[in-house]
Design an enzyme around this catalytic site. Structure first.
Site, mmCIF file in Angstrom:
data_model
loop_
_atom_site.group_PDB
_atom_site.id
_atom_site.type_symbol
_atom_site.label_atom_id
_atom_site.label_comp_id
_atom_site.label_asym_id
_atom_site.label_seq_id
_atom_site.Cartn_x
_atom_site.Cartn_y
_atom_site.Cartn_z
ATOM 1 N N TRP A 110 2.740 5.542 3.281
ATOM 2 C CA TRP A 110 2.558 4.144 2.871
ATOM 3 C C TRP A 110 2.750 3.166 4.011
ATOM 4 O O TRP A 110 2.055 2.148 4.093
ATOM 5 C CB TRP A 110 3.446 3.795 1.668
ATOM 6 C CG TRP A 110 2.937 4.408 0.393
ATOM 7 C CD1 TRP A 110 3.546 5.379 -0.356
ATOM 8 C CD2 TRP A 110 1.687 4.121 -0.274
ATOM 9 N NE1 TRP A 110 2.755 5.700 -1.437
ATOM 10 C CE2 TRP A 110 1.612 4.948 -1.409
ATOM 11 C CE3 TRP A 110 0.625 3.262 -0.006
ATOM 12 C CZ2 TRP A 110 0.530 4.933 -2.298
ATOM 13 C CZ3 TRP A 110 -0.471 3.244 -0.877
ATOM 14 C CH2 TRP A 110 -0.506 4.070 -2.012
ATOM 15 N N ASP A 159 8.112 -3.178 1.980
ATOM 16 C CA ASP A 159 7.404 -2.647 0.814
ATOM 17 C C ASP A 159 8.435 -1.866 0.007
ATOM 18 O O ASP A 159 8.892 -0.804 0.411
ATOM 19 C CB ASP A 159 6.264 -1.733 1.289
ATOM 20 C CG ASP A 159 5.511 -1.081 0.130
ATOM 21 O OD1 ASP A 159 5.903 -1.266 -1.035
ATOM 22 O OD2 ASP A 159 4.520 -0.363 0.410
ATOM 23 N N LYS A 182 6.194 1.650 -10.521
ATOM 24 C CA LYS A 182 7.132 2.724 -10.236
ATOM 25 C C LYS A 182 8.434 2.464 -10.998
ATOM 26 O O LYS A 182 8.839 3.213 -11.862
ATOM 27 C CB LYS A 182 7.426 2.812 -8.745
ATOM 28 C CG LYS A 182 6.374 3.435 -7.801
ATOM 29 C CD LYS A 182 4.954 3.237 -8.112
ATOM 30 C CE LYS A 182 3.950 3.949 -7.251
ATOM 31 N NZ LYS A 182 3.649 3.392 -5.964
#
Ligand SMILES: *Cc1c(COP(=O)(O)O)cnc(C)c1O
Length: 361
Positions: free
Chosen positions: A103, A173, A197
């Site tokens: 990511w 993030d 999530k």
């Protein structure tokens, strides 16, 4: 309806039962008003109340200081890979990125055409088995910001502590670990997180941005990509994701009722310890991540005998232990243990893994 399963999927992920039950109740008849929660108008009084309450609850849960704004935006985490450089970096300026896996790599790749990306530290040489030790980071004091991925959802690597970037704004993030533990928000310039999530349904993003970072956006930036514009409009620049914001608010209330993020942190530590203990004592399963960088949210592991994988997943499914397949980029298995995963779910998986090894290991 089948029995409630333990869903170990990485996202969209398991939601708390009381929230699912409340959605089911109000789905058709929102607060006994005679209309569905899906029909909630964004200019209506109930929605104004929902948005205000969701913001206040998130502010309370994470002790977000008054210096920081909270936004609920469309489109998940990915738009922020571009919006961060477009809003925080002047043309020609550079930004520091910490490369810890899939990511952070995505964020860097998207930013590369918008800002001069400097890799201030990378764990690529050790196949992303750790967060590079901050004492070795080559930070540039002139950088527009430092970007980290606080939890690498696919690799299973998480920051154990918040790095110090001095006067350079820290951007994180937090898609896969927001609300999983107490956070010193004052140390961050900007936090962004997709909701699917640890918070709610997919498609929503939470942004927490420090006031003095507004107004750095490039000229001609479309309004929909401009954080300052969203702050001015209080997340209502266009029709907000009403239903998802309502659900996110229900999750915030649930977390508060359960004891807040400190209690979530305690549970998350206990759940992940159950699995890492099995992995550490095993001859069948492996996890390559350095113990100090292990994620409490996503526990990836491999079976030493890949031919046993499909049997492992089939047996798990029969016990209601679902979605344990690793990401398509990583293979193997992965158990995601977000806030909504009960301790009993982690225990059921740990017991299954132990039994499976006894039988086939
Ligand atoms: C899931 C995830 C993303 C992508 O989220 P989208 O909502 O699909 O854009 C980004 N970063 C991290 C750390 C993630 O876990």
């Amino acid at each position: 309806m089948g029995a409630r399963a333990y869903n170990f999927g990485a996202g969209p992920a398991m939601m708390p039962d009381p929230v699912i039950e409340q959605i089911a109740r109000e789905w058709q008849d929102f607060r006994d008003e005679g209309y569905s929660a899906l029909e909630l108008g964004h200019r209506s009084e109930p929605f104004a109340d929902i948005l205000t309450r969701a913001k206040a609850d998130l502010r309370e849960l994470l002790a977000v200081p008054e210096s920081h704004h909270i936004l609920f935006l469309h489109g998940g985490a990915t738009p922020h890979f571009a919006m961060v450089p477009l809003n925080l970096a002047r043309e020609g300026q550079s930004a520091d990125y910490i490369h810890t896996g899939y990511w952070s790599d995505k964020a860097m790749a998207e930013a590369a055409s918008l800002v001069r990306v400097r890799i201030a530290a990378s764990a690529a040489d050790s196949e992303f088995d750790r967060v590079p030790d901050p004492s070795g980071w080559q930070l540039d004091p002139q950088a527009a910001y430092v970007h980290i991925c606080a939890n690498e959802t696919i690799g299973g690597v998480e920051y154990a502590t918040c790095p110090d970037t001095g006067a350079v704004p820290l951007v994180a993030d937090m898609s896969s670990n927001i609300l999983s533990q107490p956070l010193d928000v004052a140390r961050f310039g900007l936090i962004y997180a997709g909701a699917q999530k640890n918070i709610g349904p997919a498609g929503l993003a939470i942004v927490i941005i420090r006031d003095d970072l507004l107004g750095r956006a490039r000229a001609q930036l479309p309004s929909v990509m401009n954080y300052a514009r969203h702050v001015e409009c209080d997340s209502m620049y266009n029709t907000p994701a009403t239903f998802m914001i309502w659900v996110a608010g229900l999750v915030f209330q649930y977390v508060k009722k359960e004891g807040g993020v400190a209690e979530m942190a305690r549970r998350n530590a206990a759940k992940s310890r159950l699995l890492y203990d099995v992995l550490d004592g095993s001859n069948l399963y492996t996890n390559r991540i350095q113990p100090a960088s292990r994620s409490r949210m996503n526990v990836p592991f491999f079976l030493r005998e890949p031919r046993l994988e499909s049997r492992f997943f089939d047996g798990a499914r029969r016990r209601g232990l679902l979605n344990l397949k690793g990401h398509r980029a990583a293979g193997g298995a992965r158990a995601s243990l977000y806030n909504a995963m009960p301790l009993d779910g982690a225990r059921a998986l740990a017991d299954y893994m132990t039994e499976f090894e006894r039988r086939y290991g």
